[in-house]
Design a protein around this motif. Structure first.
Motif, PDB file in Angstrom:
ATOM      1  N   ILE A  94       0.868  -1.177   0.000  1.00  0.00           N
ATOM      2  CA  ILE A  94       0.000   0.000   0.000  1.00  0.00           C
ATOM      3  C   ILE A  94       0.903   1.225   0.000  1.00  0.00           C
ATOM      4  O   ILE A  94       1.512   1.575   1.019  1.00  0.00           O
ATOM      5  N   ALA A 105      -4.468   5.816  -1.357  1.00  0.00           N
ATOM      6  CA  ALA A 105      -3.600   4.645  -1.481  1.00  0.00           C
ATOM      7  C   ALA A 105      -3.447   4.221  -2.942  1.00  0.00           C
ATOM      8  O   ALA A 105      -4.333   4.440  -3.761  1.00  0.00           O
ATOM      9  N   SER A 145      -6.117  -0.484   3.763  1.00  0.00           N
ATOM     10  CA  SER A 145      -5.982   0.936   3.433  1.00  0.00           C
ATOM     11  C   SER A 145      -6.976   1.761   4.233  1.00  0.00           C
ATOM     12  O   SER A 145      -6.636   2.816   4.777  1.00  0.00           O
ATOM     13  N   TYR A 181      -6.550   5.788   4.987  1.00  0.00           N
ATOM     14  CA  TYR A 181      -6.666   6.353   3.639  1.00  0.00           C
ATOM     15  C   TYR A 181      -8.134   6.635   3.331  1.00  0.00           C
ATOM     16  O   TYR A 181      -9.014   5.872   3.713  1.00  0.00           O
TER      17      TYR A 181
END
Length: 193
Positions: free
Chosen positions: A89, A102, A129, A134
């Protein structure tokens, strides 16, 4: 498979999961050796025109520089202890703000394909993520990478938002375009199961 509302503490890795095939896997942060193995899997995929370009990374040093600061995860077969897939990631270069979007790198060991590991890896990358904070994810893939396009369609929630006519160079010298997909990680559409 991870459940959508299951809370995990990223510091509590390694964690166990089951693939749809029933196979038990361990997900953990990559070791240095696994990172080298990931680079080699990416190079093999590039040699075979399977989602990575020949000119994407000139060396392992360039690869490591590209992913510096990224979260790197290995998917390991519980029974054998072998890494069978990996996902990284990274912070997306398409977003100009702080690290809010991400960009996943997903790779499956060539001998382990056709077992839905790519789908599992991308679903897990989406989940991780979100848990890492994110707000969204961009996925860019070569226009000839039908496998990942099918996975993206199956997962749902992604929108195709762009096309770059020159995305990379294949082993045979042919230039291939890149498709760009976007998903809002806060949307309820994301089906992680």
């Amino acid at each position: 498979m991870l459940l959508k509302d299951e809370k995990i503490n990223m510091t509590s890795l390694p964690m166990m999961a089951k693939l749809q095939t029933g196979r038990a896997v361990i997900i953990d942060y990559m070791t240095d050796r696994q990172l080298t193995h990931t680079y080699l899997m990416i190079q093999e995929a590039a040699q075979n025109g399977e989602g990575y370009g020949m000119d994407e990374f000139d060396s392992e040093k360039d690869f490591r520089r590209e992913i510096d600061g990224s979260d790197c995860f290995a998917i390991i077969c519980k029974e054998s202890g072998d890494m069978i897939a990996a996902f990284i990631i990274a912070v997306s270069k398409f977003y100009r703000g702080p690290s809010g979007v991400a960009d996943p790198f997903v790779i499956v060991k060539r001998s382990e394909r056709q077992q839905r590991l790519g789908e599992f890896a991308l679903r897990t990358a989406i989940d991780f993520s979100r848990r890492l904070g994110y707000m969204a994810m961009y996925v860019d893939t070569f226009s000839n990478n039908i496998a990942i396009q099918r996975i993206i369609e199956k997962i749902g929630g992604f929108r195709r938002v762009g096309f770059l006519p020159i995305g990379g160079r294949l082993n045979n010298g042919e230039m291939v375009g890149s498709l760009i997909y976007y998903i809002d990680l806060n949307a309820s559409l994301v089906n992680l199961t």
